[in-house]
Design a protein around this motif. Sequence first.
Motif, mmCIF file in Angstrom:
data_model
loop_
_atom_site.group_PDB
_atom_site.id
_atom_site.type_symbol
_atom_site.label_atom_id
_atom_site.label_comp_id
_atom_site.label_asym_id
_atom_site.label_seq_id
_atom_site.Cartn_x
_atom_site.Cartn_y
_atom_site.Cartn_z
ATOM 1 N N ASP A 62 -84.328 -51.007 25.262
ATOM 2 C CA ASP A 62 -84.975 -51.686 26.397
ATOM 3 C C ASP A 62 -86.090 -50.814 26.975
ATOM 4 O OD1 ASP A 62 -83.233 -54.027 26.509
ATOM 5 O OD2 ASP A 62 -81.680 -52.606 27.133
ATOM 6 N N PRO A 63 -87.075 -50.448 26.181
ATOM 7 C CA PRO A 63 -88.128 -49.561 26.701
ATOM 8 C C PRO A 63 -89.088 -50.307 27.628
ATOM 9 C CG PRO A 63 -88.679 -50.266 24.480
ATOM 10 C CD PRO A 63 -87.316 -50.834 24.776
ATOM 11 N N ILE A 64 -89.693 -49.562 28.530
ATOM 12 C CA ILE A 64 -90.758 -50.114 29.362
ATOM 13 C C ILE A 64 -92.064 -49.870 28.630
ATOM 14 C CG2 ILE A 64 -91.962 -49.928 31.569
ATOM 15 C CD1 ILE A 64 -89.337 -49.085 32.826
ATOM 16 N N ARG A 65 -92.646 -50.917 28.108
ATOM 17 C CA ARG A 65 -93.813 -50.768 27.240
ATOM 18 C C ARG A 65 -95.131 -50.825 28.023
ATOM 19 N NH1 ARG A 65 -91.815 -51.032 22.170
ATOM 20 N NH2 ARG A 65 -89.878 -52.180 21.842
ATOM 21 N N GLN A 66 -95.163 -51.563 29.123
ATOM 22 C CA GLN A 66 -96.397 -51.719 29.882
ATOM 23 C C GLN A 66 -96.469 -50.652 30.975
ATOM 24 O OE1 GLN A 66 -98.697 -53.863 28.916
ATOM 25 N NE2 GLN A 66 -97.356 -54.646 27.299
ATOM 26 N N ARG A 67 -97.271 -49.610 30.736
ATOM 27 C CA ARG A 67 -97.402 -48.524 31.706
ATOM 28 C C ARG A 67 -98.808 -48.465 32.308
ATOM 29 N NH1 ARG A 67 -94.030 -44.175 31.480
ATOM 30 N NH2 ARG A 67 -95.176 -43.609 33.363
ATOM 31 N N GLU A 68 -99.555 -49.586 32.185
ATOM 32 C CA GLU A 68 -100.914 -49.589 32.747
ATOM 33 C C GLU A 68 -100.896 -49.701 34.262
ATOM 34 O OE1 GLU A 68 -99.964 -51.572 30.320
ATOM 35 O OE2 GLU A 68 -101.007 -50.728 28.583
ATOM 36 N N ARG A 69 -99.800 -50.253 34.807
ATOM 37 C CA ARG A 69 -99.669 -50.381 36.255
ATOM 38 C C ARG A 69 -98.269 -49.955 36.670
ATOM 39 N NH1 ARG A 69 -99.956 -55.744 34.394
ATOM 40 N NH2 ARG A 69 -102.151 -55.782 35.008
ATOM 41 N N ALA A 70 -98.066 -49.782 37.958
ATOM 42 C CA ALA A 70 -96.759 -49.361 38.466
ATOM 43 C C ALA A 70 -95.697 -50.408 38.145
ATOM 44 C CB ALA A 70 -96.832 -49.116 39.965
ATOM 45 N N VAL A 71 -94.495 -49.925 37.788
ATOM 46 C CA VAL A 71 -93.392 -50.807 37.426
ATOM 47 C C VAL A 71 -92.276 -50.646 38.460
ATOM 48 C CG1 VAL A 71 -91.659 -51.376 35.678
ATOM 49 C CG2 VAL A 71 -93.936 -50.605 34.980
ATOM 50 N N ASP A 72 -91.834 -51.766 39.012
ATOM 51 C CA ASP A 72 -90.721 -51.743 39.969
ATOM 52 C C ASP A 72 -89.417 -51.625 39.174
ATOM 53 O OD1 ASP A 72 -88.843 -52.067 41.931
ATOM 54 O OD2 ASP A 72 -89.772 -53.830 42.840
ATOM 55 N N LEU A 73 -88.791 -50.456 39.248
ATOM 56 C CA LEU A 73 -87.578 -50.204 38.467
ATOM 57 C C LEU A 73 -86.325 -50.809 39.092
ATOM 58 C CD1 LEU A 73 -88.247 -46.448 37.661
ATOM 59 C CD2 LEU A 73 -88.472 -48.360 36.074
ATOM 60 N N ARG A 492 -82.819 -48.640 47.537
ATOM 61 C CA ARG A 492 -84.190 -48.205 47.782
ATOM 62 C C ARG A 492 -85.120 -48.683 46.664
ATOM 63 N NH1 ARG A 492 -85.724 -44.974 51.639
ATOM 64 N NH2 ARG A 492 -83.577 -44.306 52.043
ATOM 65 N N ARG A 493 -86.370 -48.966 47.011
ATOM 66 C CA ARG A 493 -87.357 -49.386 46.016
ATOM 67 C C ARG A 493 -87.897 -48.154 45.297
ATOM 68 N NH1 ARG A 493 -93.058 -50.828 45.780
ATOM 69 N NH2 ARG A 493 -93.331 -52.568 44.308
ATOM 70 N N VAL A 494 -87.758 -48.161 43.969
ATOM 71 C CA VAL A 494 -88.196 -47.044 43.132
ATOM 72 C C VAL A 494 -89.161 -47.597 42.096
ATOM 73 C CG1 VAL A 494 -87.484 -45.193 41.589
ATOM 74 C CG2 VAL A 494 -85.992 -45.872 43.480
ATOM 75 N N THR A 495 -90.325 -46.971 41.959
ATOM 76 C CA THR A 495 -91.335 -47.443 41.018
ATOM 77 C C THR A 495 -91.683 -46.354 40.011
ATOM 78 O OG1 THR A 495 -93.144 -46.747 42.468
ATOM 79 C CG2 THR A 495 -92.345 -49.005 42.717
ATOM 80 N N LEU A 496 -92.096 -46.790 38.841
ATOM 81 C CA LEU A 496 -92.555 -45.890 37.788
ATOM 82 C C LEU A 496 -94.073 -45.894 37.799
ATOM 83 C CD1 LEU A 496 -91.734 -44.115 35.345
ATOM 84 C CD2 LEU A 496 -91.883 -46.172 33.929
ATOM 85 N N LEU A 497 -94.674 -44.740 38.033
ATOM 86 C CA LEU A 497 -96.123 -44.653 38.134
ATOM 87 C C LEU A 497 -96.783 -44.883 36.776
ATOM 88 C CD1 LEU A 497 -96.522 -41.531 40.458
ATOM 89 C CD2 LEU A 497 -96.718 -43.940 41.089
ATOM 90 N N PRO A 498 -97.983 -45.412 36.750
ATOM 91 C CA PRO A 498 -98.708 -45.568 35.480
ATOM 92 C C PRO A 498 -98.963 -44.210 34.825
ATOM 93 C CG PRO A 498 -99.744 -46.829 37.236
ATOM 94 C CD PRO A 498 -98.735 -45.946 37.895
ATOM 95 N N GLU A 499 -99.061 -44.207 33.504
ATOM 96 C CA GLU A 499 -99.324 -42.960 32.793
ATOM 97 C C GLU A 499 -100.736 -42.453 33.062
ATOM 98 O OE1 GLU A 499 -98.407 -44.126 28.769
ATOM 99 O OE2 GLU A 499 -96.454 -43.149 28.880
ATOM 100 N N ARG A 500 -101.670 -43.393 33.245
ATOM 101 C CA ARG A 500 -103.062 -43.020 33.515
ATOM 102 C C ARG A 500 -103.541 -43.743 34.776
ATOM 103 N NH1 ARG A 500 -102.319 -43.875 28.190
ATOM 104 N NH2 ARG A 500 -102.785 -42.158 26.753
#
Length: 568
Positions: A62-73, A492-500
């Motif tokens: 179940d990888p997170i493939r779209q890292r162009e924008r922040a992802v709500d985990l 709590r709301r936790v997000t994954l920051l974009p790689e770039r």
Amino acid sequence: MILVLVLASAVALTGVRWGLPSRHSDRYLFGTRTPWSGKRLAELKGDDWHRRNGVGADVDVDPIRQRERAVDLTATDRRRAEILVRYRLYTHQPDEPITLRALAGMQPSRLRMDPKLYQYGGLFIYPVGVLVGLASACGLIEVRSDLTYYFDHPSAFGAMYVVVRAYSAMFGLVGVIACYLLGRRLDCGAMGLLAGVLFVLMPVVITLSHEGKPHLPGAVMMLLAGWTAMRYLETGRSSQWWATAVLCGLTTATVLSAWPVVATMVVAAVLRPCETRRRTVWRVLAGMLIAAAVFLLANPYLLVNLVVDRDVLRSNLGTSTGMYQIGRIGEGAWNVGRLLVEGAGPTLAAAGTVALMILVARRTRLILPLLAPGVLVLLQFACIGAGKPGEYGRFLIMPAALMAVAAAWGLAAAIRWHRVIGAGLLGLVLVTTAWDGYRYLAGFVRDAKTTNSRIAAADWLSARLVDEPDATIGLVREPAPYCVPPLDFDRRRVTLLPERRPDEMTTWPDYVVATADRPDAFDAAWWAGRYRKAAVLPAGLDQWLGRPTTISWADKPVVIFSRRSDRE
């Protein structure tokens, strides 16, 4: 020798329970609320943690493939469950779970023994499986097919990691014996004992004897193959040649990255050829065939799946080829050299390098079967080592062990040359190497306690956020216990920051939390200008004696950033 083995055992057992999953993290994952039950986690996530058809054991399904924008985990309960399962089953070492996942996917009663994990060889996976079974039969651990039980009892799952680590630690003892045999072959028994002591004290050996990974067993077998090749060069006995061939096969059957060991056979054959060149070539080919047969005997599914299930091969081997790509060789060579010094210790690395050059000049014929695979290991990882983090240093354990043997030889020669100066050099190398090793060992001891860096970071955040119930947290990696301290993912709301840097960033997290080899690792990150360092844990990392133990994941530094106000 017995005292050295006792020392090695004490070092390996000290802090062996570091970073194991437990319910202690529930206070941070859920606060004062009732933790999610194993049944709820299984309903949301499923109990197929051990794998799905056609996928390698080391591949995230179940990888997170779209890292162009922040992802709500934490947008859904299923996403939260995926995170919480990692904190129930994973350790602070990111690669350890794949061994248990490979074992969980096998069904011996139905003769389904494919581990779906091939860079870790069958000579590591299958013996570990036997040890886990024996420990369960003796009542030392609980082995169940019901993952729901382990979701509720993560400590029971953690006990299996200790068994895997014990297998690696056992080869630490064998490594002491191998260094002793090599030292005695090069000089004398006393020099061999010194080589064994230096081997035990090296940071990279201390690290790998505390991790359930195959690199220490593979490196030790490379040393033993070098020893039998030395004996062949001295005696010319065919039995030593065939023993070398078998050991080369056993080495690659333990960990695939140890393939440079085959150079041992080639060099030995060139240095002590048969009566004719043709017979020498046939002997080398026969040795290669024996090594290949041993390898395939321990890894039969690598050959079977070439015909039956190529998807699994592509899936598993694709993970490694994706992580390690050839390029920027100069930068990779610098990184490999830096990590080799870190793994051996600066003083031992310097002494070993000088001694190895002298040893090559004086005992060329005898040392080359051991030197050749060591050089190949360095070249191999220099080609793919650019930009790799500190943990990459574990791949360099064989060259580091070679340095320990060479340093022992050089120190013995120095004592014979001038007793006072030699004794001074010996004391310097022993004390400094022991200190470098102690720093790493102390990291494992701290991590085994509830005061380690990740828990300290969780405490810091809990205290800071008690008055900020709506504060959001950003991460730079998908959350797991090895890279993110336990957080309140339930509420709590936790997000994954974009790689770039994205084209647009509408909402910035209030805090960013990350682990790193060094506290300054994120100073050049695209988001760093928006934040200031609020805390670095553990404290004292900026001091020479407290500098980070970069090869190890134990007590890994955690950096917490807080968002700057609009006025800053």
